[in-house]
Design a protein around this motif. Structure first.
Motif, short mmCIF file in Angstrom:
data_model
loop_
_atom_site.label_atom_id
_atom_site.label_comp_id
_atom_site.label_asym_id
_atom_site.label_seq_id
_atom_site.Cartn_x
_atom_site.Cartn_y
_atom_site.Cartn_z
N GLU A 89 49.28 53.66 41.25
CA GLU A 89 48.33 54.37 40.40
C GLU A 89 47.07 54.75 41.17
OE1 GLU A 89 49.29 55.09 37.36
OE2 GLU A 89 51.14 53.96 37.66
N GLY A 90 47.10 54.60 42.49
CA GLY A 90 45.92 54.92 43.30
C GLY A 90 44.79 53.93 43.13
N MET A 91 45.11 52.69 42.76
CA MET A 91 44.09 51.68 42.52
C MET A 91 44.20 50.57 43.56
SD MET A 91 44.55 51.48 38.37
CE MET A 91 42.98 50.74 38.00
N ALA A 92 43.10 49.86 43.76
CA ALA A 92 43.05 48.75 44.71
C ALA A 92 42.81 47.44 43.96
CB ALA A 92 41.94 48.98 45.74
N VAL A 93 43.28 46.34 44.54
CA VAL A 93 43.09 45.02 43.96
C VAL A 93 42.09 44.24 44.81
CG1 VAL A 93 44.18 42.81 43.41
CG2 VAL A 93 45.39 44.95 42.93
N LEU A 94 41.03 43.75 44.16
CA LEU A 94 40.02 42.92 44.83
C LEU A 94 40.34 41.47 44.50
CD1 LEU A 94 36.84 44.97 43.83
CD2 LEU A 94 38.33 45.29 45.81
N LEU A 95 40.57 40.66 45.53
CA LEU A 95 41.04 39.29 45.33
C LEU A 95 39.90 38.29 45.42
CD1 LEU A 95 43.41 37.28 45.01
CD2 LEU A 95 43.61 37.29 47.51
N GLY A 96 39.84 37.39 44.43
CA GLY A 96 38.88 36.29 44.44
C GLY A 96 39.62 34.97 44.34
N ASN A 97 39.15 33.96 45.06
CA ASN A 97 39.77 32.64 45.06
C ASN A 97 38.83 31.65 44.39
OD1 ASN A 97 41.24 30.29 45.71
ND2 ASN A 97 40.15 30.09 47.67
N SER A 98 39.20 31.16 43.19
CA SER A 98 38.34 30.20 42.49
C SER A 98 38.42 28.82 43.11
CB SER A 98 38.72 30.11 41.01
OG SER A 98 39.96 29.44 40.85
N ASP A 99 39.46 28.56 43.90
CA ASP A 99 39.67 27.26 44.53
C ASP A 99 39.67 26.15 43.47
OD1 ASP A 99 40.27 25.81 46.80
OD2 ASP A 99 38.17 25.35 47.26
N GLN A 100 40.21 26.48 42.29
CA GLN A 100 40.32 25.54 41.17
C GLN A 100 38.95 25.01 40.74
OE1 GLN A 100 43.52 22.63 41.99
NE2 GLN A 100 44.22 24.00 43.60
N THR A 101 37.90 25.82 40.99
CA THR A 101 36.53 25.41 40.68
C THR A 101 35.93 26.33 39.63
OG1 THR A 101 36.28 24.68 42.98
CG2 THR A 101 34.26 24.93 41.68
N PRO A 102 35.58 25.83 38.44
CA PRO A 102 35.06 26.69 37.37
C PRO A 102 33.83 27.50 37.77
CG PRO A 102 35.69 24.57 36.47
CD PRO A 102 35.82 24.44 37.97
N SER A 103 32.93 26.92 38.57
CA SER A 103 31.72 27.64 38.95
C SER A 103 32.04 28.85 39.82
CB SER A 103 30.74 26.71 39.67
OG SER A 103 31.33 26.19 40.85
#
Length: 334
Positions: A89-103
């Motif tokens: 769809e011509g879109m990009a995915v930005l990845l974030g890693n919570s590291d199992q941490t709510p904050s």
């Protein structure tokens, strides 16, 4: 020095508004003018600032994805599936890693909200968390990955982890194992709680079987190794004869921990099964039995649900659920 829209307009002898129309609505501009503006763009090497344009429009061509642990190959495959579907769809995915941490999860959700991403795919640390509810209520399309919000008011894609837990422990029981340990992380993580519930259900009809629950701080190889060493140090009568790990990283760690002390053999003394069926499972020194999840299909399905929400605000909320699959290898015996 970067070339601006004003520079292009001056070179083509047109207004800034005409350049904007050529860039965004060329059908509204005379073909000769489009050609003149395009020639100026090519000559000056102008590159449009899509980020600024999208922010002015209140949207972007990006999707935010927050996972529990980006070092886990399962989530890497989920991200790959999401990227492949979004790219179409011509879109990009930005990845974030919570590291199992709510904050950290809250920080990523706030960042994606500020960046005005088209939507967010989230594997939450806690399905009841206020940050998740706040995002769901903010108007930004949200899809829960590998879980489902209580009340079901948000699209979701998941695997039936209760069934997966039942498959794993039923297999151990079929191998004649009766002293079973479940090794997992915090039970606030929905996947861990559901897999444990499945284990309990499988044991319900076998009164002579026992279940020991070992709760760790995280679902990593190192935490699994510590648990494996602790089990190996026990007297034989106090050890479980089978271990079901909440994911394959823990199972790899348990395998390493028992091997370090050399007191416990897998599968002769201890049958071992993991969850996810990552590549490491089949290439371990003792190939690991596991419960397979279609990780890449999960990521693709999550993007599909998000696209449905973007295309129609009144679209019906869908919940996609995949079925897990038992994969038997040497770690649980014949």
């Amino acid at each position: 020095m970067s070339v601006s829209v004003k520079d292009v307009a001056a070179a083509a002898a047109v207004s800034v508004g005409t350049v904007s129309n050529v860039l965004n609505r060329p059908d509204k501009v005379a073909p000769a003018t489009v050609a003149r503006v395009q020639a100026a763009i090519d000559r000056l090497g102008f590159v449009r600032n899509d980020a600024a344009r999208q922010l002015r429009a209140g949207r972007s061509r990006s999707i935010g994805l927050v996972v529990l642990d980006s070092a886990n190959p399962f989530f890497a495959e989920v991200a790959r599936g999401a990227e492949e579907r979004a790219a179409r769809e011509g879109m990009a995915v930005l990845l974030g890693n919570s590291d199992q941490t709510p904050s950290r999860e809250r920080a990523y959700l706030e960042l994606f909200r500020e960046q005005r991403v088209n939507g967010v795919l989230l594997t939450p640390t806690d399905l009841e968390a206020s940050a998740v509810r706040r995002l769901a209520d903010s108007g930004i399309p949200l899809v829960i990955v590998d879980g489902e919000l209580p009340g079901g008011g948000v699209p979701s894609v998941a695997v039936d982890d209760v069934q997966g837990g039942m498959l794993a422990v039923a297999h151990l029981l079929e191998q004649g194992r009766r002293r079973i340990a479940f090794i997992g992380g915090p039970q606030s993580i929905r996947q861990v709680a559901d897999r444990l519930e499945g284990a309990r259900r499988a044991l319900a009809g076998v009164p002579e079987a026992t279940l020991e629950v070992i709760e760790l701080d995280a679902l990593t190889v190192l935490h699994g190794r510590d648990a494996g060493e602790e089990i190996a140090r026990r007297d034989a009568a106090d050890r479980p004869d089978a271990v079901f790990c909440a994911n394959d990283l823990l199972a790899v760690g348990v395998l390493q921990g028992t091997a370090i002390l050399g007191e416990v053999r897998v599968p002769e003394d201890l049958a071992l099964i993991g969850y996810d069926d990552i590549d490491f499972a089949q290439s371990a020194v003792v190939p690991l039995s596991s419960v397979r999840q279609p990780a890449r299909a999960i990521g693709a399905a999550a993007v599909e649900l998000l696209l449905e929400a973007l295309e129609s605000e009144g679209a019906a909320i869908r919940h996609v659920r995949f079925q897990p699959e038992l994969v038997v290898r040497a770690s649980t015996g014949p």
